[in-house]
Write a protein that holds these residues in place. Structure first.
Motif, PDB file in Angstrom:
ATOM      1  N   SER A 182      -6.482   4.530   8.705  1.00 43.86           N
ATOM      2  CA  SER A 182      -5.675   5.749   8.511  1.00 43.86           C
ATOM      3  C   SER A 182      -6.564   6.981   8.433  1.00 43.86           C
ATOM      4  O   SER A 182      -6.206   8.047   8.949  1.00 43.86           O
ATOM      5  CB  SER A 182      -4.836   5.616   7.234  1.00 43.86           C
ATOM      6  OG  SER A 182      -5.659   5.566   6.082  1.00 43.86           O
ATOM      7  N   GLU A 183      -7.722   6.864   7.775  1.00 38.44           N
ATOM      8  CA  GLU A 183      -8.633   8.001   7.677  1.00 38.44           C
ATOM      9  C   GLU A 183      -9.239   8.354   9.028  1.00 38.44           C
ATOM     10  O   GLU A 183      -9.441   9.533   9.353  1.00 38.44           O
ATOM     11  CB  GLU A 183      -9.745   7.683   6.667  1.00 38.44           C
ATOM     12  CG  GLU A 183      -9.244   7.575   5.230  1.00 38.44           C
ATOM     13  CD  GLU A 183     -10.337   7.151   4.271  1.00 38.44           C
ATOM     14  OE1 GLU A 183     -11.450   6.823   4.750  1.00 38.44           O
ATOM     15  OE2 GLU A 183     -10.089   7.143   3.055  1.00 38.44           O
ATOM     16  N   ARG A 224      -6.777   1.341   5.137  1.00 36.57           N
ATOM     17  CA  ARG A 224      -7.222   2.634   4.604  1.00 36.57           C
ATOM     18  C   ARG A 224      -8.204   3.303   5.565  1.00 36.57           C
ATOM     19  O   ARG A 224      -8.063   4.484   5.901  1.00 36.57           O
ATOM     20  CB  ARG A 224      -7.865   2.457   3.232  1.00 36.57           C
ATOM     21  CG  ARG A 224      -8.326   3.780   2.603  1.00 36.57           C
ATOM     22  CD  ARG A 224      -9.273   3.520   1.447  1.00 36.57           C
ATOM     23  NE  ARG A 224      -8.608   2.900   0.329  1.00 36.57           N
ATOM     24  CZ  ARG A 224      -8.109   3.571  -0.721  1.00 36.57           C
ATOM     25  NH1 ARG A 224      -8.217   4.891  -0.755  1.00 36.57           N
ATOM     26  NH2 ARG A 224      -7.530   2.947  -1.698  1.00 36.57           N
ATOM     27  N   PHE A 271       0.976   5.510   0.708  1.00 37.76           N
ATOM     28  CA  PHE A 271       0.374   6.751   1.196  1.00 37.76           C
ATOM     29  C   PHE A 271       1.188   7.905   0.609  1.00 37.76           C
ATOM     30  O   PHE A 271       2.389   8.013   0.874  1.00 37.76           O
ATOM     31  CB  PHE A 271       0.396   6.810   2.725  1.00 37.76           C
ATOM     32  CG  PHE A 271      -0.490   5.798   3.390  1.00 37.76           C
ATOM     33  CD1 PHE A 271      -1.744   6.154   3.858  1.00 37.76           C
ATOM     34  CD2 PHE A 271      -0.082   4.484   3.547  1.00 37.76           C
ATOM     35  CE1 PHE A 271      -2.569   5.227   4.468  1.00 37.76           C
ATOM     36  CE2 PHE A 271      -0.896   3.542   4.159  1.00 37.76           C
ATOM     37  CZ  PHE A 271      -2.152   3.918   4.622  1.00 37.76           C
ATOM     38  N   SER A 322     -14.737   9.863  -3.202  1.00 35.19           N
ATOM     39  CA  SER A 322     -14.404   8.476  -3.543  1.00 35.19           C
ATOM     40  C   SER A 322     -15.640   7.598  -3.602  1.00 35.19           C
ATOM     41  O   SER A 322     -15.600   6.501  -4.160  1.00 35.19           O
ATOM     42  CB  SER A 322     -13.403   7.905  -2.538  1.00 35.19           C
ATOM     43  OG  SER A 322     -13.974   7.840  -1.244  1.00 35.19           O
ATOM     44  N   TRP A 344      -3.625  12.481   2.671  1.00 34.40           N
ATOM     45  CA  TRP A 344      -2.814  11.609   1.817  1.00 34.40           C
ATOM     46  C   TRP A 344      -3.688  10.827   0.845  1.00 34.40           C
ATOM     47  O   TRP A 344      -4.822  10.473   1.099  1.00 34.40           O
ATOM     48  CB  TRP A 344      -1.926  10.667   2.627  1.00 34.40           C
ATOM     49  CG  TRP A 344      -2.546  10.002   3.827  1.00 34.40           C
ATOM     50  CD1 TRP A 344      -3.832   9.607   4.008  1.00 34.40           C
ATOM     51  CD2 TRP A 344      -1.852   9.689   5.038  1.00 34.40           C
ATOM     52  NE1 TRP A 344      -3.995   9.050   5.233  1.00 34.40           N
ATOM     53  CE2 TRP A 344      -2.788   9.066   5.902  1.00 34.40           C
ATOM     54  CE3 TRP A 344      -0.531   9.825   5.475  1.00 34.40           C
ATOM     55  CZ2 TRP A 344      -2.463   8.607   7.166  1.00 34.40           C
ATOM     56  CZ3 TRP A 344      -0.204   9.363   6.735  1.00 34.40           C
ATOM     57  CH2 TRP A 344      -1.153   8.773   7.574  1.00 34.40           C
ATOM     58  N   SER A 345      -3.096  10.580  -0.313  1.00 31.93           N
ATOM     59  CA  SER A 345      -3.731   9.763  -1.338  1.00 31.93           C
ATOM     60  C   SER A 345      -3.277   8.328  -1.114  1.00 31.93           C
ATOM     61  O   SER A 345      -2.077   8.056  -1.054  1.00 31.93           O
ATOM     62  CB  SER A 345      -3.320  10.250  -2.734  1.00 31.93           C
ATOM     63  OG  SER A 345      -3.814   9.394  -3.729  1.00 31.93           O
ATOM     64  N   VAL A 346      -4.232   7.434  -0.979  1.00 30.56           N
ATOM     65  CA  VAL A 346      -3.930   6.046  -0.643  1.00 30.56           C
ATOM     66  C   VAL A 346      -4.180   5.157  -1.852  1.00 30.56           C
ATOM     67  O   VAL A 346      -5.218   5.265  -2.515  1.00 30.56           O
ATOM     68  CB  VAL A 346      -4.788   5.563   0.553  1.00 30.56           C
ATOM     69  CG1 VAL A 346      -4.392   4.152   0.962  1.00 30.56           C
ATOM     70  CG2 VAL A 346      -4.655   6.525   1.726  1.00 30.56           C
ATOM     71  N   ARG A 347      -3.219   4.296  -2.136  1.00 31.20           N
ATOM     72  CA  ARG A 347      -3.357   3.355  -3.245  1.00 31.20           C
ATOM     73  C   ARG A 347      -2.850   1.992  -2.807  1.00 31.20           C
ATOM     74  O   ARG A 347      -1.770   1.882  -2.217  1.00 31.20           O
ATOM     75  CB  ARG A 347      -2.566   3.832  -4.461  1.00 31.20           C
ATOM     76  CG  ARG A 347      -2.883   3.064  -5.741  1.00 31.20           C
ATOM     77  CD  ARG A 347      -1.962   3.462  -6.863  1.00 31.20           C
ATOM     78  NE  ARG A 347      -1.965   4.893  -7.113  1.00 31.20           N
ATOM     79  CZ  ARG A 347      -1.149   5.485  -7.975  1.00 31.20           C
ATOM     80  NH1 ARG A 347      -0.271   4.764  -8.650  1.00 31.20           N
ATOM     81  NH2 ARG A 347      -1.207   6.789  -8.152  1.00 31.20           N
ATOM     82  N   THR A 348      -3.630   0.950  -3.084  1.00 32.23           N
ATOM     83  CA  THR A 348      -3.254  -0.397  -2.696  1.00 32.23           C
ATOM     84  C   THR A 348      -2.696  -1.159  -3.901  1.00 32.23           C
ATOM     85  O   THR A 348      -2.856  -0.748  -5.047  1.00 32.23           O
ATOM     86  CB  THR A 348      -4.447  -1.162  -2.114  1.00 32.23           C
ATOM     87  OG1 THR A 348      -5.495  -1.185  -3.084  1.00 32.23           O
ATOM     88  CG2 THR A 348      -4.954  -0.478  -0.850  1.00 32.23           C
ATOM     89  N   ILE A 360       0.860  -1.183   0.000  1.00 34.46           N
ATOM     90  CA  ILE A 360       0.000   0.000   0.000  1.00 34.46           C
ATOM     91  C   ILE A 360       0.897   1.233   0.000  1.00 34.46           C
ATOM     92  O   ILE A 360       2.038   1.191   0.501  1.00 34.46           O
ATOM     93  CB  ILE A 360      -0.937  -0.007   1.239  1.00 34.46           C
ATOM     94  CG1 ILE A 360      -1.973   1.111   1.138  1.00 34.46           C
ATOM     95  CG2 ILE A 360      -0.140   0.071   2.533  1.00 34.46           C
ATOM     96  CD1 ILE A 360      -3.074   1.004   2.198  1.00 34.46           C
TER      97      ILE A 360
END
Length: 829
Positions: free
Chosen positions: A216-217, A213, A50, A547, A225-229, A48
């Protein structure tokens, strides 16, 4: 079926070609998207990621991330690399890594030694690994030094393979990789600098990934932060591949539908050749349903054969494309089957075959035995019964429904299908119009021309078949050629003339005055525009998380990652207010924002709605005060969102600037770039013409793929044209023999056929130019919002191609007819 496939070769080719195109395109698409999914950890270099913009994670945020596993930090930004003597410089995509990088995958370099050793400090300078292109641009070799910001670096190797390059996104400049310690020496990371900090995690317990995710939120709601898995490692690439695949699938479907005309012609000619057999069946008491079922089953068998051939070709397209794309895009290695892609292509092929076969089958059923025996043209003068028309219509509707349901953007699919359907109708009208004009044309003295005009409007003429078969393929090719030509003309012609000479990024407030003075000396005639620049990510509209919103495809880019934002007292000079009011210059009330009108409409926003943006780790909510037009195509400084000045009072930020001087020479631009880089090594300078050259190269590569797909449709058109002319050779044979018996010479008949085919080819070309021109104008001016113009070279090529194809294929088909002896044919009349 024991009689062989004579008469069905065009049928088979049309089905196989369209099915192969659709199967191949979708297989390649699934190969890329499948590789992105299966190699997600390697492509992301973590489980993942961040990402923060313009700031590092706080100590508390860092501890939170480390509680889940191993953390690796990579820092991305653009900067100017220059030679120690200041004689040359180049823009680079800088990536600073720590000792844990990469957590997954393998970084490959030349020489092949550990990355930590290549980036270590030696002789008072840190090492750097660069793309080979940078060595070529600056004339460097391994072991040489270069300057970056305030630091000196030693080139210790070149990049061979970077595991997370795809997830990092497309770069306009060569890659330069260095250590985090080396980056701290450059002085490039300052308050307001455009810097992306990516924290990549290798989880100690992968099962905790789904909940991370949300956790963290909840723990840091304003982190921004932009989160991508790893299961969505490259969303932008996946979306673009899907979109491009959809477009090529629709082009392939067009080829299949064009081939459907050939299918109908083949079935009609086949049934015409079987008229004595059908007559015998009916005379012996066979009902029309039995006759139709016999030949429907035969057509289905041949359709399945064509589909199997097409699928076989499509299966081998994927590994060939994978070999070509390897190293550029992630692809599945080796041979792989994609059942869904093949099933979709097979379904399209079967529905197309049935849609175009039902009508001639129904027409054959309706004709009585006596008419079949006495009149070879009867099958062409009767409409099919309504059940056959209904069945054909159902197949066409199913084709359209499947195209829309499987499309990423339903609007594009609807528009494309509507255009194809409209083209079919118009082509029918064009064919009828040509025949109408030929019938009412004044009598000419030339026997050959008079015969040609008569052939165009007589019963059973080739006019509708020729215009329909060739017109759609040529119109599609003209449309794509004009779009490509206009786009490249903008990139290489008018756009560079209107665009700024340079963009200057990361100008610190303390450097602004000196920067202005230097630009005034170097480009005194230039117009300098400067605006404050921050980065922010849209989190919510009216309190609703973006989102979880369904967003139109045309506006998804606005919500993808961070956006450049600014503030202004007055309306930007390249914008026009279309709704709402601008705030006063001394405004001090609640935060307000001006939104780009086009994107706001796509997002279904209205005046008074609220927008929540995360900037520098703070969530800021502003009310939409107005909408304004934005001229994106001007390449000037433009923003989706412009805030009121009080919104970011006291926030650290850098400045963005452009210089516009149409009279500046390349030498003056080079001198200006060198002077800025020497005086302000931390300012990033982007020469717009260099960026446009890169974009032009990409457009050329995409255009090659698009033209290849369009060529499939044109090949289908040529096959249909050849089949239509072959189907008409029986009537031509009778005409030629009778005319030769009456004294016509072969030269006269050849001239007559050349005139006929030339008139048909010219009529088809004129329609293709008109239809393709209108379609291209709509795409370029309405969708791309760029100036559109008609290109004479495209018109010339289209006219020549239409005339060569119609006359050439027509004469090839009729040459054998002209050589037949009269006696055997006369005995059959």
């Amino acid at each position: 079926m024991r009689g062989g496939l004579s008469g069905f070769y065009i049928f088979l080719a049309c089905i196989a070609l369209g099915v192969a195109a659709i199967a191949g395109v979708n297989s390649v698409s699934r190969s890329i998207t499948g590789a992105i999914e299966s190699q997600g950890r390697e492509l992301l270099a973590g489980d993942i990621r961040f990402e923060l913009t313009n700031r590092l994670a706080s100590a508390e945020e860092r501890r939170f991330l480390e509680s889940y596993g191993t953390v690796s930090l990579t820092t991305g930004l653009r900067s100017m690399a220059r030679l120690p003597d200041g004689s040359n410089q180049a823009l680079v995509e800088l990536k600073a890594v720590d000792g844990a990088y990469p957590l997954y995958g393998r970084f490959e370099s030349a020489p092949d030694v550990p990355l930590a050793d290549l980036l270590a400090e030696r002789d008072g300078a840190f090492g750097a690994v660069v793309a080979p292109l940078l060595l070529d641009r600056l004339g460097l070799k391994i072991g040489d030094r270069l300057l970056l910001g305030n630091a000196s670096l030693i080139v210790t190797g070149t990049v061979v393979s970077e595991p997370d390059a795809v997830s990092d996104g497309f770069g306009f400049a060569p890659r330069l990789i260095m250590s985090q310690e080396g980056l701290s020496k450059t002085g490039l990371v300052q308050a307001g600098s455009l810097v992306e900090q990516a924290y990549k995690l290798k989880l100690a317990d992968p099962a905790r990934l789904p909940a991370l995710r949300a956790a963290s939120e909840a723990a840091f709601p304003q982190a921004g932060w932009s989160v991508r898995t790893s299961n969505n490692a490259a969303p932008a690439l996946t979306a673009n591949v899907t979109r491009f695949s959809q477009f090529l699938t629709l082009v392939g479907l067009t080829a299949l539908v064009v081939g459907g005309v050939g299918i109908a012609n083949s079935v009609r000619a086949f049934l015409d050749s079987k008229r004595n057999v059908i007559a015998a069946f009916k005379c012996l008491g066979a009902p029309g349903s039995l006759v139709s079922l016999i030949y429907l089953l035969q057509i289905l068998m041949i359709s399945v054969l064509g589909i199997v051939i097409g699928l076989a070709l499509g299966v081998f397209i994927a590994p060939l494309a994978s070999t070509a794309l390897k190293g550029v895009l992630p692809v599945t290695e080796g041979f792989a089957l994609y059942p869904k892609a093949l099933a979709l292509a097979a379904l399209f092929g079967l529905l197309t075959a049935l849609a175009f076969a039902f009508l001639p089958l129904g027409a054959a059923r309706r004709v009585p035995a006596t008419a079949l025996i006495r009149d070879s043209q009867a099958t062409r003068r009767r409409l099919a019964p309504w059940p056959y028309i209904l069945a054909s219509s159902a197949c066409f509707l199913a084709l359209g429904a499947i195209s829309v349901l499987t499309a990423d953007d339903a609007r594009v699919a609807w528009t494309f299908l509507g255009a194809v359907a409209g083209a079919f109708v118009v082509l029918r009208l064009v064919g009828a119009g040509v025949a109408f004009l030929a019938k009412r044309a004044p009598r000419v003295s030339s026997p050959a021309l008079r015969l040609a005009i008569g052939n165009i409007h007589r019963p059973g003429a080739l006019t509708p078949s020729v215009v329909l078969s060739l017109g759609l393929g040529l119109a599609l090719l003209v449309t794509l050629a004009l779009i490509d030509g206009n786009l490249r003309r903008q990139l290489t012609g008018t756009l560079p003339e209107r665009a700024p000479n340079f963009f200057f990024v990361d100008i610190q407030s303390s450097e602004l005055t000196g920067f202005r003075d230097l630009m005034k000396r170097e480009m005194p005639e230039g117009k300098l525009i400067e605006v404050p620049m921050l980065r922010g990510r849209i989190l919510a509209f009216n309190g609703q998380d973006v989102s979880r919103m369904t967003v139109a495809p045309g506006a998804r880019w606005v919500l993808r990652g961070d956006r450049g934002i600014t503030y202004a007292r007055n309306l930007p000079e390249n914008s026009q207010l279309v709704e709402g009011n601008w705030w006063p210059a001394d405004y001090t009330g609640e935060p307000l924002v001006s939104f780009s009108e086009k994107e706001a409409r796509e997002l279904k926003l209205k005046i008074g709605d609220s927008v929540t943006v995360n900037v520098l780790g703070r969530n800021i909510t502003a009310r939409i005060a107005n909408f304004r037009t934005v001229e994106w195509e001007s390449l000037s400084i433009n923003f989706v969102m412009v805030f009121s000045p009080n919104t970011f009072a006291g926030a650290p930020h850098a400045w963005l600037a452009t210089i516009i001087d149409p009279k500046a020479t390349p030498a003056q631009e080079a001198q200006t770039l060198n002077a800025i880089t020497r005086a302000f090594p931390t300012i990033t300078s982007v020469r717009v013409k260099d960026a446009l050259d890169i974009v032009n190269t990409l457009v050329a590569q995409l255009a090659t793929a698009i033209r290849a797909a369009a060529a499939v449709a044109l090949v289908a058109s040529v096959l249909v044209l050849a089949g239509a002319l072959a189907a008409g050779n029986r009537a031509r044979l009778h005409d030629a023999v009778v005319l030769k018996t009456l004294g016509a010479t072969r030269a006269t008949l050849i001239r007559a056929f050349v005139y006929e085919y030339a008139i048909l080819g010219l009529s088809t070309a004129l329609f293709s130019l008109m239809a393709g021109g209108v379609a291209a104008w709509f795409v370029v001016s309405r969708i791309m919002t760029l100036p559109s113009s008609f290109l004479p070279d495209v018109a010339a090529v289209t006219l020549v191609a239409a005339l060569v194809l119609t006359i050439g294929i027509g004469l090839i088909g009729t040459w054998r007819v002209l050589g037949r002896k009269a006696a055997p044919v006369l005995r059959e009349l």
